[in-house]
Design a protein around this motif. Structure first.
Motif, PDB file in Angstrom:
ATOM      1  N   VAL A 179       0.856  -1.191   0.000  1.00 19.17           N
ATOM      2  CA  VAL A 179       0.000   0.000   0.000  1.00 19.17           C
ATOM      3  C   VAL A 179       0.892   1.241   0.000  1.00 19.17           C
ATOM      4  CG1 VAL A 179      -1.823   1.250   1.193  1.00 19.17           C
ATOM      5  CG2 VAL A 179      -1.783  -1.255   1.255  1.00 19.17           C
ATOM      6  N   ARG A 180       0.674   2.099  -0.994  1.00 17.57           N
ATOM      7  CA  ARG A 180       1.464   3.326  -1.169  1.00 17.57           C
ATOM      8  C   ARG A 180       0.563   4.540  -0.921  1.00 17.57           C
ATOM      9  NH1 ARG A 180       4.422   4.795  -6.926  1.00 17.57           N
ATOM     10  NH2 ARG A 180       6.021   6.216  -6.129  1.00 17.57           N
ATOM     11  N   THR A 181       1.028   5.459  -0.082  1.00 15.82           N
ATOM     12  CA  THR A 181       0.270   6.671   0.223  1.00 15.82           C
ATOM     13  C   THR A 181       1.126   7.888  -0.080  1.00 15.82           C
ATOM     14  OG1 THR A 181      -0.963   5.543   1.983  1.00 15.82           O
ATOM     15  CG2 THR A 181      -0.996   7.946   1.988  1.00 15.82           C
ATOM     16  N   LEU A 182       0.585   8.808  -0.877  1.00 11.10           N
ATOM     17  CA  LEU A 182       1.247  10.076  -1.192  1.00 11.10           C
ATOM     18  C   LEU A 182       0.437  11.212  -0.574  1.00 11.10           C
ATOM     19  CD1 LEU A 182       2.141   9.453  -4.931  1.00 11.10           C
ATOM     20  CD2 LEU A 182       3.732   9.531  -3.027  1.00 11.10           C
ATOM     21  N   LYS A 183       1.125  12.078   0.156  1.00  9.36           N
ATOM     22  CA  LYS A 183       0.446  13.162   0.879  1.00  9.36           C
ATOM     23  C   LYS A 183       1.038  14.504   0.482  1.00  9.36           C
ATOM     24  CE  LYS A 183      -0.376  14.802   5.630  1.00  9.36           C
ATOM     25  NZ  LYS A 183      -0.109  14.519   7.052  1.00  9.36           N
ATOM     26  N   TRP A 184       0.162  15.400  -0.029  1.00 12.67           N
ATOM     27  CA  TRP A 184       0.531  16.784  -0.347  1.00 12.67           C
ATOM     28  C   TRP A 184       0.087  17.684   0.799  1.00 12.67           C
ATOM     29  CZ3 TRP A 184       2.566  18.336  -5.202  1.00 12.67           C
ATOM     30  CH2 TRP A 184       2.486  17.411  -6.236  1.00 12.67           C
ATOM     31  N   VAL A 189      -2.835  27.021  -0.515  1.00 14.05           N
ATOM     32  CA  VAL A 189      -3.227  26.174  -1.637  1.00 14.05           C
ATOM     33  C   VAL A 189      -4.368  25.280  -1.175  1.00 14.05           C
ATOM     34  CG1 VAL A 189      -2.518  24.380  -3.269  1.00 14.05           C
ATOM     35  CG2 VAL A 189      -0.899  26.170  -2.624  1.00 14.05           C
ATOM     36  N   THR A 190      -5.453  25.256  -1.931  1.00 20.33           N
ATOM     37  CA  THR A 190      -6.539  24.344  -1.603  1.00 20.33           C
ATOM     38  C   THR A 190      -6.177  22.930  -2.016  1.00 20.33           C
ATOM     39  OG1 THR A 190      -8.861  23.809  -2.039  1.00 20.33           O
ATOM     40  CG2 THR A 190      -7.657  24.884  -3.803  1.00 20.33           C
ATOM     41  N   GLY A 191      -6.686  21.953  -1.279  1.00 19.04           N
ATOM     42  CA  GLY A 191      -6.398  20.562  -1.618  1.00 19.04           C
ATOM     43  C   GLY A 191      -6.892  20.172  -2.997  1.00 19.04           C
ATOM     44  N   MET A 192      -7.910  20.881  -3.512  1.00 13.58           N
ATOM     45  CA  MET A 192      -8.431  20.575  -4.839  1.00 13.58           C
ATOM     46  C   MET A 192      -7.460  20.957  -5.945  1.00 13.58           C
ATOM     47  SD  MET A 192     -12.462  21.620  -4.512  1.00 13.58           S
ATOM     48  CE  MET A 192     -12.099  23.301  -3.981  1.00 13.58           C
ATOM     49  N   GLU A 215      -8.626  17.801   2.010  1.00 12.40           N
ATOM     50  CA  GLU A 215      -9.034  18.564   3.186  1.00 12.40           C
ATOM     51  C   GLU A 215      -8.436  19.967   3.135  1.00 12.40           C
ATOM     52  OE1 GLU A 215      -9.349  14.877   6.406  1.00 12.40           O
ATOM     53  OE2 GLU A 215      -7.651  16.256   6.485  1.00 12.40           O
ATOM     54  N   ASP A 216      -9.228  20.937   3.560  1.00 11.17           N
ATOM     55  CA  ASP A 216      -8.772  22.317   3.697  1.00 11.17           C
ATOM     56  C   ASP A 216      -9.051  22.781   5.127  1.00 11.17           C
ATOM     57  OD1 ASP A 216      -7.923  22.514   1.086  1.00 11.17           O
ATOM     58  OD2 ASP A 216      -9.789  23.382   0.360  1.00 11.17           O
ATOM     59  N   SER A 217      -8.110  23.517   5.694  1.00 14.60           N
ATOM     60  CA  SER A 217      -8.307  24.092   7.023  1.00 14.60           C
ATOM     61  C   SER A 217      -7.868  25.546   6.997  1.00 14.60           C
ATOM     62  CB  SER A 217      -7.512  23.308   8.078  1.00 14.60           C
ATOM     63  OG  SER A 217      -6.125  23.316   7.779  1.00 14.60           O
ATOM     64  N   GLU A 218      -8.522  26.336   7.807  1.00 12.82           N
ATOM     65  CA  GLU A 218      -8.215  27.765   7.870  1.00 12.82           C
ATOM     66  C   GLU A 218      -7.951  28.150   9.312  1.00 12.82           C
ATOM     67  OE1 GLU A 218     -10.042  32.001   6.253  1.00 12.82           O
ATOM     68  OE2 GLU A 218     -11.372  30.375   6.845  1.00 12.82           O
ATOM     69  N   GLU A 219      -6.876  28.878   9.504  1.00 14.61           N
ATOM     70  CA  GLU A 219      -6.520  29.356  10.840  1.00 14.61           C
ATOM     71  C   GLU A 219      -6.009  30.788  10.745  1.00 14.61           C
ATOM     72  OE1 GLU A 219      -3.655  28.129  14.648  1.00 14.61           O
ATOM     73  OE2 GLU A 219      -3.732  26.881  12.843  1.00 14.61           O
ATOM     74  N   ARG A 220      -6.756  31.700  11.372  1.00 20.95           N
ATOM     75  CA  ARG A 220      -6.392  33.124  11.364  1.00 20.95           C
ATOM     76  C   ARG A 220      -6.250  33.667   9.945  1.00 20.95           C
ATOM     77  NH1 ARG A 220      -1.772  33.281  16.195  1.00 20.95           N
ATOM     78  NH2 ARG A 220      -3.112  32.458  17.854  1.00 20.95           N
ATOM     79  N   GLY A 221      -7.181  33.255   9.100  1.00 13.22           N
ATOM     80  CA  GLY A 221      -7.185  33.756   7.730  1.00 13.22           C
ATOM     81  C   GLY A 221      -6.201  33.085   6.810  1.00 13.22           C
ATOM     82  N   HIS A 224      -4.722  26.210   4.591  1.00 13.55           N
ATOM     83  CA  HIS A 224      -3.782  25.088   4.558  1.00 13.55           C
ATOM     84  C   HIS A 224      -4.486  23.934   3.861  1.00 13.55           C
ATOM     85  CE1 HIS A 224      -0.278  22.768   5.894  1.00 13.55           C
ATOM     86  NE2 HIS A 224      -1.133  21.766   6.094  1.00 13.55           N
ATOM     87  N   GLY A 225      -3.932  23.510   2.708  1.00 14.16           N
ATOM     88  CA  GLY A 225      -4.547  22.446   1.918  1.00 14.16           C
ATOM     89  C   GLY A 225      -3.796  21.135   2.044  1.00 14.16           C
ATOM     90  N   GLU A 226      -4.539  20.037   1.903  1.00 11.69           N
ATOM     91  CA  GLU A 226      -3.942  18.700   2.021  1.00 11.69           C
ATOM     92  C   GLU A 226      -4.671  17.738   1.086  1.00 11.69           C
ATOM     93  OE1 GLU A 226      -3.985  15.269   5.407  1.00 11.69           O
ATOM     94  OE2 GLU A 226      -3.144  17.213   6.029  1.00 11.69           O
ATOM     95  N   ARG A 227      -3.897  16.824   0.493  1.00 12.62           N
ATOM     96  CA  ARG A 227      -4.472  15.774  -0.362  1.00 12.62           C
ATOM     97  C   ARG A 227      -3.697  14.483  -0.132  1.00 12.62           C
ATOM     98  NH1 ARG A 227      -7.076  15.277  -5.795  1.00 12.62           N
ATOM     99  NH2 ARG A 227      -6.576  13.187  -6.525  1.00 12.62           N
ATOM    100  N   ARG A 228      -4.445  13.363   0.009  1.00 13.86           N
ATOM    101  CA  ARG A 228      -3.820  12.055   0.180  1.00 13.86           C
ATOM    102  C   ARG A 228      -4.353  11.099  -0.873  1.00 13.86           C
ATOM    103  NH1 ARG A 228      -5.179  13.257   5.420  1.00 13.86           N
ATOM    104  NH2 ARG A 228      -6.872  11.718   5.422  1.00 13.86           N
ATOM    105  N   ASP A 229      -3.424  10.484  -1.610  1.00 13.59           N
ATOM    106  CA  ASP A 229      -3.757   9.464  -2.601  1.00 13.59           C
ATOM    107  C   ASP A 229      -3.200   8.126  -2.121  1.00 13.59           C
ATOM    108  OD1 ASP A 229      -4.839  10.787  -5.304  1.00 13.59           O
ATOM    109  OD2 ASP A 229      -3.368  12.142  -4.420  1.00 13.59           O
ATOM    110  N   THR A 230      -4.035   7.076  -2.181  1.00 14.85           N
ATOM    111  CA  THR A 230      -3.626   5.749  -1.748  1.00 14.85           C
ATOM    112  C   THR A 230      -3.782   4.772  -2.902  1.00 14.85           C
ATOM    113  OG1 THR A 230      -4.329   6.224   0.523  1.00 14.85           O
ATOM    114  CG2 THR A 230      -4.005   3.921  -0.061  1.00 14.85           C
ATOM    115  N   VAL A 231      -2.695   4.017  -3.159  1.00 15.99           N
ATOM    116  CA  VAL A 231      -2.674   3.034  -4.246  1.00 15.99           C
ATOM    117  C   VAL A 231      -2.170   1.714  -3.680  1.00 15.99           C
ATOM    118  CG1 VAL A 231      -1.719   2.441  -6.504  1.00 15.99           C
ATOM    119  CG2 VAL A 231      -2.265   4.817  -5.978  1.00 15.99           C
ATOM    120  N   THR A 232      -2.808   0.611  -4.072  1.00 16.55           N
ATOM    121  CA  THR A 232      -2.404  -0.726  -3.633  1.00 16.55           C
ATOM    122  C   THR A 232      -1.883  -1.513  -4.832  1.00 16.55           C
ATOM    123  OG1 THR A 232      -4.074  -0.713  -1.881  1.00 16.55           O
ATOM    124  CG2 THR A 232      -3.144  -2.835  -2.486  1.00 16.55           C
ATOM    125  N   TYR A 233      -0.667  -2.071  -4.675  1.00 16.00           N
ATOM    126  CA  TYR A 233      -0.056  -2.925  -5.705  1.00 16.00           C
ATOM    127  C   TYR A 233      -0.172  -4.379  -5.236  1.00 16.00           C
ATOM    128  CZ  TYR A 233       2.143   1.431  -7.332  1.00 16.00           C
ATOM    129  OH  TYR A 233       2.373   2.705  -7.791  1.00 16.00           O
TER     130      TYR A 233
END
Length: 333
Positions: A179-184, A189-192, A215-221, A224-233
């Motif tokens: 299982v491979r997980t890539l996290k941005w 930057v929005t996660g989209m 996922e997107d989160s906002e703190e004091r204006g 912070h964007g995040e994206r996780r992709d999971t691939v199984t070989y």
């Protein structure tokens, strides 16, 4: 006649009075100053002015612009007040995020925003009104070293992590899964905006992608964007396999530098299992699979020959007897 005229006047006068009352307005501007790069967050400020007090949330009908990702306001608006022309307005400040995916002139057309407000805090009924933003334009530049059609992420603190469970090659065998997980992650930057991970096909390995998590989160204006992709070989055959390396590029607008993140290739071997023992049943199935047509044709031929001998056997035997040499008695004993 007088009654009808009185009714018309009674209908028109409230409309004229409402038209003379102060109406809501919208102001639009671009927050950024200086250079704007592809993939960089551009803040579009929309200020809504209501002659009274807002009642409920504003509803945005955002336009669709080719090559531009438009993200609606995140969180609660900043509220203030101001006076203009002797009228007191309540002001809501909303910030929309724009991400240009192509270089060149970007035009964001006017959009409609529906709001509700009360002219007085004690009013029971609200005033519903639609206001329009102004059309805005800005120019997005392509970072040097990038090519047309390439997805560009612009950030000052982008991070990308790769994790494996387990590491490819550990106890590799038929049916084993890695299982491979890539996290941005990045600020402003929005996660989209992060590109989806599309793994390269590898002959002999089954590759299965899970739904990405954005996922997107906002703190004091600050966004912070995040994206996780999971691939199984999954190992579906024996042999030697290599999952190719992965290179991702992004642009740092402060240092004006194109940066790269490289993840190494993973090579491993899956032992080829020994062939199963050949039983009589397996051998018969193999013979039937390879020579079934010939066997059927031969059997039909043998049956046809036996049937012919049964039907015409006596005649054939008599005919053959006549062909045999006969010993005649001597003419002169």
């Amino acid at each position: 006649m007088k009654t009808m005229l009185s009714c018309l006047i009674g209908l028109i006068l409230p409309l004229l009075a409402a038209a003379q009352e102060p109406q809501a307005m919208a102001r639009t501007s671009i927050k950024q100053q200086g250079e704007i790069w592809m993939g960089q967050k551009v803040t579009m400020v929309v200020e809504l002015l209501a002659p009274g007090f807002f009642a409920g949330n504003a509803s945005f009908d955002l336009p669709r612009v080719s090559g531009v990702l438009i993200v609606p306001p995140v969180g609660s608006p900043l509220v203030s007040s101001e006076e203009s022309g002797g009228v007191s307005y309540t002001v809501q400040r909303h910030e929309l995020m724009l991400f240009a995916q192509a270089e060149g002139e970007v035009t964001v057309p006017a959009c409609e925003i529906r709001i509700e407000f009360k002219r007085s805090p004690l009013d029971k009924e609200t005033v519903k009104q639609a206001v329009k933003t102004q059309q805005l334009s800005f120019k997005a530049m392509r970072p040097p070293g990038t090519s047309a059609g390439q997805t560009i992420i612009t950030s000052t603190d982008l991070k990308m992590e790769e994790t494996w469970k387990p590491e490819p090659g550990a106890n590799a065998k038929l049916g084993a899964a890695f299982v491979r997980t890539l996290k941005w992650t990045a600020s402003d930057v929005t996660g989209m905006a992060f590109p989806p991970f599309r793994p390269a096909p590898v002959q002999g390995l089954g590759i299965y992608r899970a739904e990405p998590v954005v996922e997107d989160s906002e703190e004091r204006g600050s966004l912070h964007g995040e994206r996780r992709d999971t691939v199984t070989y999954v190992c579906k055959a024996g042999g030697r396999f290599e999952i190719p390396p992965l290179t991702m590029t992004w642009w740092d607008p402060e240092k004006k530098e194109l940066k790269k993140i490289v993840f190494k290739a993973h090579a491993f071997e899956v032992p080829v299992p020994p062939p199963p023992p050949v039983t009589l049943r397996v051998w018969l199935k193999r013979v039937w699979r390879e020579h079934g047509t010939q066997l059927v044709a031969g059997a039909v031929g043998v049956l046809f020959l036996l049937l012919a001998l049964r039907v015409f056997g006596a005649r054939v035997t008599g005919f053959l007897k006549r062909l045999l040499p006969r010993h005649l008695p001597s003419l002169n004993p």
